[in-house]
Design an enzyme around this catalytic site. Structure first.
Site, PDB file in Angstrom:
ATOM      1  N   GLY A  46      27.737  15.677 -49.699  1.00  0.00           N
ATOM      2  CA  GLY A  46      27.482  15.050 -48.393  1.00  0.00           C
ATOM      3  C   GLY A  46      26.576  15.856 -47.584  1.00  0.00           C
TER       4      GLY A  46
ATOM      5  N   GLY B 268      28.720  13.301 -39.849  1.00  0.00           N
ATOM      6  CA  GLY B 268      28.069  14.123 -40.867  1.00  0.00           C
ATOM      7  C   GLY B 268      26.694  13.592 -41.244  1.00  0.00           C
ATOM      8  N   SER B 269      26.383  13.698 -42.528  1.00  0.00           N
ATOM      9  CA  SER B 269      25.021  13.408 -42.997  1.00  0.00           C
ATOM     10  C   SER B 269      24.631  11.944 -42.919  1.00  0.00           C
ATOM     11  CB  SER B 269      24.867  13.905 -44.435  1.00  0.00           C
ATOM     12  OG  SER B 269      25.033  15.307 -44.490  1.00  0.00           O
ATOM     13  N   THR B 270      25.562  11.047 -42.586  1.00  0.00           N
ATOM     14  CA  THR B 270      25.188   9.638 -42.429  1.00  0.00           C
ATOM     15  C   THR B 270      24.241   9.442 -41.247  1.00  0.00           C
ATOM     16  OG1 THR B 270      27.191   9.221 -41.122  1.00  0.00           O
ATOM     17  CG2 THR B 270      27.300   8.752 -43.497  1.00  0.00           C
TER      18      THR B 270
END
Length: 584
Positions: free
Chosen positions: A584, A300-302
Site C-alpha cells: 500500500g 493512505g495511498s488511495t
C-alpha cells in the site's frame, strides 16, 4: 284562650314581618326560580352543546385510526421495508387491577407474561389506559381476546418488516415501537415515510366496547414510498464478499461501497459487523453504525492519484518525469518518511504503479500547498457529502494555510487527513467522468447528474492509465485484476492513530478502483479495519474483495468485456506469471 296564653309566653310570635321585607324575599325567590328556568331553557333549547358534550363524555369516544408507513424499495422495485398489521393488547387498570386466580393466570399465559408483571402494569388505577403487550401477532391477540377478560382490549398497529434482513440493515435502518425512524433511511426519510393517522368518532359502552360507528372525522393517510438508488442484487453480492473477507482476515470491521460511475448513485453500501433489524434484542451500537458514512480513517495511498492529478494539471510534471526516490527515506525537519523498500529512479507513472511515498511527497512539495489543499476541499474532504443520511461524517482536513512542510508531504499519501469511505469513493468520480466530480445520491435519479469540473479530461485519463498499471502485474494490486475486464485502482495501507501517535501494529487496509476502464460502470471502495491474519497491505486484503465484487457485478449487469483474452499455445499449460508483492 290557650292560643292567647301561648302568645303571652312567646312574644316573638306576635312580631310580624314588615311589608317590604316579605316582598323582597318573594322577589328573590321568584328571581332565583327565573334564573334556573332561564338557564334550563338556554341549555336545552338555545345552546345544547354543553349538555350534549357532557353526555358524550360518558359514551362517545374519538379514536385514532393508524396509518400505514410507506414502503422502502430498491431501484428495481424490490421491497426493502414494509409495514405489516399487528395487534396490541391494552387494559383499563380500574377493571383489571383486582383480577385474580385462574383468569389472571390464563391472561398471563396467553400474553407470554408473568402474573406479577401484569399486576405491576395495572397497579395505578388512576390511569385509564395501559398497554399490556404491544405488536403481537393477530393469532396471539385472538387467543387473548377469546378469554373475554373484562377491561382487556385489542388495538390495531403496524410493525416494520425488513425482507433483506442484515444485508440491508445499515442502509434502511429500523423504526422504534412507535413506528418512527431510528436509523438509516427510516430516519432520514421520516417525514415522507410516516403516515398521518385518521380520527373516527364512535360510541362505546361502559366496558369500553364499540357499539356504534358514528362518523369519520379524518381519514388516515398512508406514508409515501421511497425508492433508493440501491440495487439489492449488488447489495447481496457486496455483503457476501465483505463478510467473507472480514472473517478470512480476522478484521475488526469492514466497509464496502459501490457507486454508479456515471451518475453518482449509491448502488450498494455494506458494513461488518452487521445485525438483523427484525430481531434487535441483543443489538449493540457497534453493529448498527453505518461505518461507510459515519466512521473516519486515514486513506493512505488511495489519495496519491489526486496528488499526481494536481501536479499534472498544474504542469509541474508529466507522466514521464523522473523522480529519484533513493535511498528510500526522506527527512523533512525532524521527521523522516520512507518507502516500504528502496525503488530508485521512477517516472511519475511508476510512482503510482509502485506506490512510492517518497516520489509522491517530492511531487507534492514542488507545488504550493494551496493547490493541493484547494483540490482536497473541492473533492469534498472536510465536508459532509450531503446525502441526507443520518450522522454522515465531515472528515478532518486542516486548512492548507496551516500546513507545515512535513504535513504537506504526508498528506500527499493520505496521512494527516481523515475521510469516510463514501467520501473517498465519491472523489474517484473525477477519474470516471473526465475530471468532473459528481454529487452522491442515495435515492434513484431519473435525470443525469451535473458534475463539477476539477481537473482536465486529459489529466483524468492519464491518472487512470497509471492506476491501471497499479492494478496489473508489476503494480501494488495485481490481485485486483478481473478476468476479461480492464480495471484501474489504488491501494491504501495506513497505521491507525491512537492517543496522539500511530500504532504500528494496527492497520487500515483499503482499495478504491473502477471498471471497465474503457467505459467505467462501477466505482468500488473497500476498507478493512485491523486485519490480523498475517497480511495487512491493501493490495493483499482489500484488492481481492474488489476483484470479486467487480467481476460479479459486471457479469451480473451483462457488461461487455474490454480486455484482450490471452490465447494459450497448443500443447502448453496456460500458467499465469507470478504476481508481484502487493503493497500500500
Amino acid at each position: 284562650m290557650r292560643a292567647r296564653q301561648f302568645e303571652k309566653r312567646t312574644p316573638q310570635l306576635r312580631l310580624k314581618l314588615e311589608g317590604w321585607r316579605s316582598r323582597l324575599v318573594l322577589v328573590l325567590l321568584l328571581a332565583g326560580f327565573g334564573l334556573l328556568a332561564g338557564r334550563a331553557f338556554y341549555l336545552q333549547a338555545l345552546d345544547t352543546g354543553f349538555l350534549q358534550a357532557k353526555g358524550e363524555q360518558r359514551y362517545a369516544r374519538v379514536i385514532d385510526l393508524p396509518a400505514s408507513r410507506g414502503k422502502v424499495l430498491d431501484r428495481n422495485g424490490q421491497l426493502l421495508a414494509i409495514s405489516t398489521a399487528v395487534e396490541s393488547i391494552w387494559a383499563a387498570p380500574d377493571d383489571v387491577a383486582d383480577l385474580e386466580g385462574p383468569q389472571l393466570k390464563a391472561l398471563a399465559a396467553a400474553l407470554g407474561m408473568g402474573p406479577a408483571e401484569i399486576r405491576q402494569k395495572v397497579a395505578n388505577k388512576d390511569r385509564q389506559f395501559v398497554f399490556l403487550k404491544r405488536q403481537i401477532s393477530p393469532d396471539q391477540a385472538a387467543k387473548v381476546m377469546a378469554l373475554r377478560v373484562p377491561g382487556v382490549f385489542q388495538q390495531r398497529e403496524y410493525r416494520r418488516y425488513y425482507p433483506a434482513g442484515e444485508v440491508m440493515a445499515h442502509v434502511v435502518g429500523f423504526t422504534g415501537i412507535e413506528d418512527n425512524g431510528q436509523e438509516g433511511i427510516e430516519l432520514a426519510a421520516q417525514s415522507r415515510l410516516a403516515g398521518v393517522p385518521g380520527v373516527r368518532k364512535v360510541i362505546k359502552d361502559r366496558k369500553g366496547r364499540i357499539i356504534e360507528d358514528v362518523e369519520s372525522l379524518r381519514m388516515p393517510r398512508d406514508g409515501e414510498s421511497v425508492t433508493l438508488a440501491i440495487d439489492q442484487r449488488l447489495q447481496f453480492l457486496a455483503h457476501r464478499e465483505l463478510k467473507s473477507a472480514v472473517e478470512a482476515n480476522r478484521a475488526k470491521a469492514g466497509s464496502l461501497a459501490i457507486l454508479d460511475a456515471k451518475t453518482g448513485e449509491v448502488l450498494a453500501l455494506v458494513n461488518q459487523p452487521d445485525y438483523n433489524p427484525n430481531n434487535r434484542a441483543s443489538v449493540t451500537g457497534r453493529q448498527t453504525r453505518n461505518r461507510s458514512v459515519t466512521d473516519l480513517f486515514e486513506p493512505g495511498s488511495t489519495l496519491k492519484p489526486f496528488t499526481i492529478a494536481a501536479a499534472l494539471d498544474s504542469h509541474i510534471v508529466t507522466p514521464n518525469t523522473q523522480i529519484q526516490t533513493a535511498p528510500g527515506t526522506m527527512t523533512i525537519g525532524k521527521a523522516t518518511i520512507s518507502d516500504s523498500h528502496p525503488m530508485g529512479l521512477l517516472t511519475v507513472s511508476q510512482v503510482i504503479q509502485k506506490s512510492s511515498n517518497i516520489g509522491t511527497a517530492k511531487i507534492q512539495l514542488a507545488m504550493p500547498a494551496e493547490r493541493m489543499g484547494t483540490l482536497y476541499q473541492e473533492l469534498g474532504f472536510g465536508r459532509a457529502p450531503q446525502t441526507g443520511f443520518p450522522g454522515e461524517a465531515k472528515g478532518l482536513l486542516r486548512p492548507w494555510s496551516q500546513w507545515k512542510p512535513i504535513e504537506q508531504a504526508t498528506m500527499s499519501y493520505g496521512h494527516g487527513i481523515a475521510v469516510s469511505l463514501l467520501q473517498l469513493a465519491r472523489a474517484y468520480t473525477i477519474f470516471t467522468n473526465d475530471g468532473q466530480l459528481l454529487p452522491l445520491s442515495l435515492t434513484r435519479r431519473d435525470a443525469s447528474a451535473i458534475g463539477k469540473p476539477l481537473v482536465t479530461a486529459e489529466t483524468a485519463r492519464e491518472v487512470t492509465r497509471m492506476m491501471e498499471m497499479a492494478a496489473s502485474p508489476g503494480g501494488t494490486a495485481p490481485l485486483a485484476q478481473v478476468p476479461g475486464y480492464r480495471v484501474a485502482g489504488k491501494t491504501g495501507t495506513a497505521y491507525k492513530p491512537e492517543n496522539g501517535h500511530y500504532n504500528e501494529s494496527k492497520y487500515v487496509s483499503s482499495f478504491v478502483g473502477f471498471g471497465p476502464v474503457s467505459n467505467p460502470r462501477f466505482i468500488i471502495a473497500v476498507m478493512l479495519d485491523e486485519p490480523a491474519a498475517g497480511k495487512h497491505f491493501g493490495g493483499d486484503v482489500s484488492a481481492p474483495v474488489f476483484s470479486s465484487v467487480m467481476g460479479n457485478a459486471l457479469r451480473l449487469m451483462s457488461v461487455a468485456p474490454d480486455a484482450p483474452v490471452a490465447t494459450p499455445v497448443p500443447g502448453t499449460l496456460n500458467v499465469q506469471a507470478p504476481r508481484a508483492r502487493s503493497e500500500g
